[in-house]
Design an enzyme around this catalytic site. Structure first.
Site, short mmCIF file in Angstrom:
data_model
loop_
_atom_site.label_atom_id
_atom_site.label_comp_id
_atom_site.label_asym_id
_atom_site.label_seq_id
_atom_site.Cartn_x
_atom_site.Cartn_y
_atom_site.Cartn_z
N CYS A 15 0.90 -1.36 0.19
CA CYS A 15 -0.45 0.02 0.22
C CYS A 15 0.72 1.42 0.03
CB CYS A 15 -0.82 0.24 0.99
SG CYS A 15 -2.47 1.14 1.07
N GLU A 19 -2.00 -9.18 3.00
CA GLU A 19 -1.80 -9.60 4.20
C GLU A 19 -3.04 -10.28 4.84
OE1 GLU A 19 -1.76 -4.87 4.82
OE2 GLU A 19 -0.81 -6.87 3.99
N HIS A 47 -3.50 -4.91 0.15
CA HIS A 47 -2.53 -5.10 1.48
C HIS A 47 -2.98 -7.16 1.18
CE1 HIS A 47 -3.09 -1.70 4.13
NE2 HIS A 47 -3.35 -1.48 3.12
#
Length: 577
Positions: A381, A509, A507
């Protein structure tokens, strides 16, 4: 119909209700029961999207674009089930819904009160999860602790819920603390007794006690808690501190948590299959080698601000049987002292997301150091935006390049506001949020790691790569390896000449799971291990670390914003915001 488990907490906050709820979800899923987990947060914010990371930690984003509490990340990772905006409820969202109904006249001129209007709205949110996801069990965690004034409407709602759906369909689980008092040399049950007394005073008798402690709880203390709290002794469950949260489901299984919950809910007792989870924990506790990854951030005083990213790194390390050592680096320190001091001996660098200009120059300096010293790098990001600004300033010679977020008057806004964001006034819930497709370009690191043509990832941002600089970016040896399907938005950038240099606007993750590490994090950890193992100079190891054809035609990386053409064609464009 669905069964309902309500998880409350007492004595202190941060006692681990979310991990207990997620662990119970894991244990039920191991018995082939479907599960959905709901979080009721007592704060008046509509969602945590505008809250400071220092106060709240990470904002977890669901596939449908809800900004939620970080516990939803635990729910997803433990149960391997995607949550939605239905799984996150706050006091603010409840009152907002009730006030909107009152303004529309839904209450027919009646006086709007906490009981029944607020409590009915809370119960409706719980039923909505059961109706829309159709799980066997809905687990609901109530934030805060018993006795908090802001939690009372939620506790009253769940008290009523057992009467509404039947006693056999509801289970109350209370997570509490049994502390060790060093000066007395013994564990004390009084905090739990008082917590249960407070819970019972509002009409809720816990069916199961989950007792947090830093050491085993003697049978005599379990018996005492059973007597004073009116809970069967087999339902007094010890939850001892573990070295990893991923061991908690196994410890709770040994204590019989799921067995007791299933019996109380009158479900069929089934044999659990936790073999894969046990293998995961065994691999976590017996690594074969170690690596060090530097996280260069601006909220490192509170690691919860980067929780999903840390877990994604850990998932990849577990998969590769590596001991992961994290080096937390404050980006503001790099601004003052440079990257050499903090990044010299690390095996990989991650620059995560964030908002605001503070510490950004330190993040950019970290990107520069990783690029120049051939250290495996992953930007997320804002980390991706910093890698673009670093390229513009130090490679393309645009010394005044910046993001329009930090300098609206910069002559070279290489990162610019998304077009649809120009007229946005409200800050909450207005960013580009949720799951979006990303088309990958051929012959790129991203394509090799994902092994797919199109991937779907979660976003949370207002600013994007400025397409006016696309050709200049490519001419300097970089690649655009992922874009939106129409080619308009740049989602992934990378540097093919580097051992491992990739950055994403989204993102990744949020999609990583203990059993299925995200390919970008797995790629970073593998590249970091290769660097640690070889001990060679980055130049001599470049070809072995990244399997990309040496003769890439840079023009092939340019994606056109033309709906009538294949977005991977080797055409060029200068689409401007």
């Amino acid at each position: 119909m669905a069964k309902f488990v309500f998880v409350t907490g007492g004595v202190v906050s941060s006692i681990g209700k979310g991990i207990v709820a997620a662990s119970l979800g894991r244990l039920l899923k191991s018995r082939d029961y479907s599960v959905s987990i709901l979080k009721l947060d007592p704060y008046i914010n509509v969602d945590p999207g505008t809250m400071s990371p220092f106060q709240h930690g990470e904002v977890f984003v669901t596939e449908d674009g809800a900004e939620t509490d970080l516990d939803l990340g635990h729910y997803e990772r433990f149960t391997d089930t995607s949550m939605s905006r239905l799984n996150s409820v706050t006091t603010g969202s409840i009152y907002q819904a009730v006030i909107n109904k009152e303004r529309r006249g839904d209450y027919m001129g009646g006086t709007v009160q906490v009981i029944p209007h607020i409590t009915n709205e809370i119960k409706e949110r719980i039923r909505r999860v059961a109706k829309n996801t159709n799980p066997d069990v809905v687990i609901t965690e109530i934030g805060g602790t018993v006795g908090d004034i802001e939690s009372l409407p939620f506790l009253e709602a769940i008290r009523q819920f057992r009467k509404d759906v039947g006693r056999q369909n509801v289970l109350y689980m209370h997570v509490t603390l049994v502390p060790w008092i060093a000066s007395a040399g013994e564990m004390k049950t009084k905090p739990t007794q008082h917590s249960v007394k407070e819970l019972r005073s509002i009409g809720i008798q816990p069916d199961i006690l989950v007792c947090r402690s830093d050491r085993p709880i003697p049978a005599t203390l379990k018996h005492k808690l059973s007597e004073f709290c009116d809970v069967p002794e087999q339902c007094v469950i010890a939850s001892i501190d573990a070295k990893s949260i991923y061991e908690v489901p196994l410890l709770l299984e040994q204590e019989g948590l799921a067995q007791q919950a299933i019996e109380l809910l009158q479900l069929e007792q089934r044999q659990p299959d936790l073999s894969n989870w046990q293998t995961l924990v065994d691999r976590l506790y017996s690594p074969k080698n170690s690596i060090e990854i530097a996280i260069v951030g601006k909220y490192i005083q509170l690691s919860d601000a980067y929780l999903s990213m840390v877990e994604a790194l850990r998932h990849a390390a577990i998969e590769l049987s590596l001991d992961l050592n994290l080096k937390w680096v404050n980006s503001e320190d790099i601004e003052v002292e440079g990257g050499e001091k903090y990044l010299k001996n690390v095996d990989g660098v991650v620059v995560p997301g964030g908002f605001g200009s503070r510490g950004v120059d330190g993040k950019i300096a970290a990107v520069e150091y990783a690029r120049n010293h051939q250290i495996p790098f992953l930007g997320l990001c804002l980390g991706m935006q910093c890698s673009v600004m670093e390229w513009a300033r130090n490679v393309a010679g645009l010394k005044d390049a910046n993001s329009a977020e930090f300098d609206p008057n910069t002559p070279n806004p290489v990162i610019n506001l998304l077009p649809e964001q120009h007229d946005v006034v409200d800050l909450g819930g207005t960013m580009r949020l949720g799951l979006y497709p990303c088309r990958l370009a051929p012959n790129t690191l991203a394509k090799r790691l994902y092994e797919k043509e199109v991937v779907y990832e979660r976003h949370r941002h207002r600013y994007e790569f400025n397409n006016a600089y696309r050709n200049l970016f490519l001419e300097n040896g970089y690649a655009i390896s992922g874009t939106s399907p129409d080619g308009r938005l740049v989602e992934i950038v990378e540097l093919p000449s580097h051992p491992f240099f990739i950055a994403t606007q989204f993102h990744p993750e949020f999609q990583s799971r203990p059993s299925t590490p995200h390919p970008l994090f797995k790629g970073l950890i593998q590249a970091a291990f290769n660097k640690a193992k070889s001990g060679e100079s980055a130049t001599s190891t470049t070809s072995q670390r990244i399997a990309i054809s040496p003769g890439i035609n840079i023009s092939e990386q340019v994606i056109v914003a033309d709906a009538d053409r294949d977005p991977i064609l080797n055409a060029t464009t200068e689409v401007k915001y």
